[in-house]
Scaffold this active site. Structure first.
Site, PDB file in Angstrom:
ATOM      1  N   HIS A  83       0.871  -1.177   0.000  1.00 49.51           N
ATOM      2  CA  HIS A  83       0.000   0.000   0.000  1.00 49.51           C
ATOM      3  C   HIS A  83       0.910   1.230   0.000  1.00 49.51           C
ATOM      4  CE1 HIS A  83      -2.806   2.907   1.871  1.00 49.51           C
ATOM      5  NE2 HIS A  83      -3.795   2.083   1.577  1.00 49.51           N
ATOM      6  N   ASP A 123       3.032  -4.169   8.052  1.00 49.75           N
ATOM      7  CA  ASP A 123       1.765  -3.456   7.895  1.00 49.75           C
ATOM      8  C   ASP A 123       0.660  -4.493   8.106  1.00 49.75           C
ATOM      9  OD1 ASP A 123      -0.625  -2.476   6.916  1.00 49.75           O
ATOM     10  OD2 ASP A 123       0.196  -1.746   5.024  1.00 49.75           O
ATOM     11  N   GLN A 155      -4.561  -5.102   7.080  1.00 50.38           N
ATOM     12  CA  GLN A 155      -5.524  -6.033   6.470  1.00 50.38           C
ATOM     13  C   GLN A 155      -5.476  -7.421   7.085  1.00 50.38           C
ATOM     14  OE1 GLN A 155      -7.795  -5.066   4.443  1.00 50.38           O
ATOM     15  NE2 GLN A 155      -7.018  -3.046   3.879  1.00 50.38           N
ATOM     16  N   LYS A 190     -10.543  -0.954  10.638  1.00 50.31           N
ATOM     17  CA  LYS A 190     -10.744  -2.076   9.722  1.00 50.31           C
ATOM     18  C   LYS A 190     -11.139  -3.346  10.475  1.00 50.31           C
ATOM     19  CE  LYS A 190      -7.337  -0.346   6.375  1.00 50.31           C
ATOM     20  NZ  LYS A 190      -8.179   0.281   5.343  1.00 50.31           N
ATOM     21  N   CYS A 199      -4.909   2.587  -3.448  1.00 55.28           N
ATOM     22  CA  CYS A 199      -3.657   3.105  -2.871  1.00 55.28           C
ATOM     23  C   CYS A 199      -2.506   2.126  -3.089  1.00 55.28           C
ATOM     24  CB  CYS A 199      -3.803   3.442  -1.398  1.00 55.28           C
ATOM     25  SG  CYS A 199      -4.947   4.793  -1.107  1.00 55.28           S
TER      26      CYS A 199
END
Lengths: 415, 148
Positions: free
Chosen positions: A132, A209, A212, A235, A373
């Site tokens: 991302h 990261d 997700q 999220k 993104c």
């Protein structure tokens, strides 16, 4: 659900879960809302909304400074939230959790503190081709400031990291390896534990990261051996504006502060300021206390269902949706990794994703269209954009069926 | 579903599938690039200006049906027009797609098929990308145009 239908013990009771989310009763353009944009942000259950209201109604005061009743209560709740987050990702201790505004801020924090301290001209930072923008740009900024070089580990046509190529990029000059646990554009689950071991063998730190991943799979930062792991509440059924950065205690303790201000100091004189201990050293200013209350409630909600059950339900939906959407004409699935979570990205031969998004919207179906993104990912596949359907625990097979009907409608309009 | 058909009118779909003036004219002397990075729409507008008059116009690029059809029909509507006339058509077109005024539908002729865009505010940027890019080309502006 009728009583005569046997629900397998491992299955989630989706109808019961759906009733927990007030917004899922929305009518969009005269249709029941079908919300399949969960990778952008998930919806919030009543318990999370209530936790935020309850915080303001009964516990609001500034933390870590007052001696009065409410201040102590607010501080206790805030620190209880930290402990809940720590347990959720299996951090060794609560002080390894720094509250942030979200995943992006956590990555920037690491880049600007650990990065500025340890990265020198000629050093290298490795990212993957599926990142991302929030896991590319902070590292480019760090490279710009230090003279380090950004290196990109390629992915194959299925959207999987090519591990041999990744390994070849690593060398003693590699100071940081930054990668997504789960790709937001492709759904690929990276084998973080194995990649972290390769990075550590060359002396690099590993920054993950987790935006997700945390909503969809059980995360154990110690098992992964991640040095830093950043994620967002919004999220994972929590509120916007709050997130957490996990960092190994030894690394956090040796890092300079991120921002200066109140709460991050032990003492201040005009001659010298002594910084507070971790994690407070990284939390300048009054934090989002209501957000932490919401995040804590979101974690408790997920734990109440069971993260493994959530993962199994979403996996079933993803398999079902992949098969159904693939069966339609002119569809190209973008991201067909063996290990995927929650995301179904695709294109339709001659119809632009934005047109598809508009037509689906008219049917009440919310999907994301665009580059997500992740422009380098779009470039890798030679496409400007994709349609992305992404699933959460409250989605159903019936909603996937609605998506498929919507895509047939696209074909009718563009016949 | 009447609304959807208002947006995706036959003429628009037809132009998006078979765009007119999809070329770089041989004697191009002005051009500009338009790019909406969020949706990926990207067009180059080419002009052959004869003094103040658009002698020839073409475009190339890729985008959604609305942006492509808008570019295609724009090239037809401004070919042979003066710079001032082109600006005036765009001003009327802009009023139409933003829903501010439908007063000029008759004057806009075929371009009036874009009136449905006003019901879809997020698609205004698609319908106007080529037009803003045309303006940049007419004014000889160098920077990339975006309507996002």
């Amino acid at each position: 659900m009728s009583a005569s239908v046997a629900v397998p013990e491992t299955a989630v009771d989706v109808e019961k879960i759906r009733a927990d989310f007030p917004i899922l009763h929305t009518q969009a353009h005269g249709h029941n809302l079908v919300y399949l944009d969960n990778a952008a942000t998930s919806q919030k259950p009543r318990v999370v909304i209530d936790a935020i209201v309850r915080y303001y109604e009964s516990a609001n005061a500034n933390i870590h400074r007052g001696v009065h009743y409410l201040s102590q209560l607010a501080t206790e709740e805030f620190e209880a939230g930290r402990a809940t987050v720590a347990r959720f990702v299996n951090a060794a201790k609560a002080s390894e959790i720094v509250f942030t505004r979200g995943t992006t801020e956590g990555i920037n924090l690491v880049a600007q503190t650990w990065g500025r301290t340890h990265v020198r001209a000629g050093d290298e930072i490795v990212v993957t081709a599926m990142e991302h923008h929030s896991d590319i740009v902070p590292w480019q900024m760090l490279c710009g400031a230090t003279g380090a070089k950004l290196r990109v580990a390629p992915i194959n046509d299925r959207g999987e990291l090519i591990v041999e190529e990744f390994a070849k990029l690593l060398n003693p000059k590699t100071k940081i390896v930054a990668l997504a646990h789960v790709s937001n554009a492709l759904g690929t689950v990276n084998p973080v534990k194995m990649l972290a071991a390769l990075a550590h063998a060359q002396g690099a730190i590993v920054v993950v990261d987790g935006a997700q991943a945390v909503p969809h799979i059980a995360v154990d930062v110690q098992d992964l051996d991640a040095d830093f792991y950043s994620f967002s509440a919004h999220k994972m059924y929590g509120p916007t504006g709050i997130g957490a950065l996990y960092g190994k205690a030894a690394l956090l303790e040796a890092m300079p502060p991120y921002q200066g201000g109140g709460d991050m100091i032990s003492s201040v004189t005009f001659e010298k300021t002594t910084f507070n201990k971790v994690p407070h050293k990284f939390e300048a200013g009054t934090p989002d206390m209501a957000g932490v209350a919401g995040l804590k409630a979101a974690i408790e909600y997920m734990n109440g269902i069971g993260v493994d059950k959530i993962a199994a339900h979403e996996h079933d939906l993803l398999e079902y949706a992949t098969e159904a959407v693939s069966a339609l004409p002119s569809i190209r699935i973008i991201g067909t990794a063996a290990e995927k979570a929650s995301v179904l990205s695709f294109t339709v031969d001659d119809v632009h994703p934005h047109d598809i998004g508009t037509i689906l919207d008219q049917e009440g179906i919310a999907v994301r269209t665009g580059h997500h993104c992740a422009q380098p990912v779009m470039e890798r596949y030679g496409i400007p954009a994709t349609v992305r359907a992404s699933f959460a625990v409250y989605n159903t097979r019936a909603e996937v069926d609605a998506l498929v009907r919507g895509l047939r409608r696209v074909r009718e309009v563009f016949a | 579903m009447a609304e959807l058909r208002d947006l995706y009118q036959e003429v628009i779909l037809e132009h998006s599938k078979a765009p007119r003036n999809y070329k770089e004219p041989a004697h191009t002397n002005h051009k500009a690039e338009g790019y909406n990075p969020l949706c990926g729409d990207r067009f180059t507008i080419y002009l052959e200006m004869d003094g103040d008059t658009v002698r020839d116009i073409g475009f190339q690029g890729a985008g959604c049906a609305i942006s492509k059809a808008s570019a295609s029909m724009m090239t037809q509507s401004v070919k042979g027009k003066t710079k001032a006339e082109a600006h005036r058509i765009f001003a009327q077109f802009h009023e139409l797609v933003t829903g501010h005024s439908h007063d000029h539908e008759a004057e806009l002729g075929k371009l009036a098929v874009f009136s449905g865009v006003s019901e879809f505010p997020v698609r205004v940027k698609c319908a106007t990308l080529a037009w803003h890019t045309l303006e940049a080309a007419l004014e000889g502006k160098q920077e990339k145009v975006s309507t996002e």
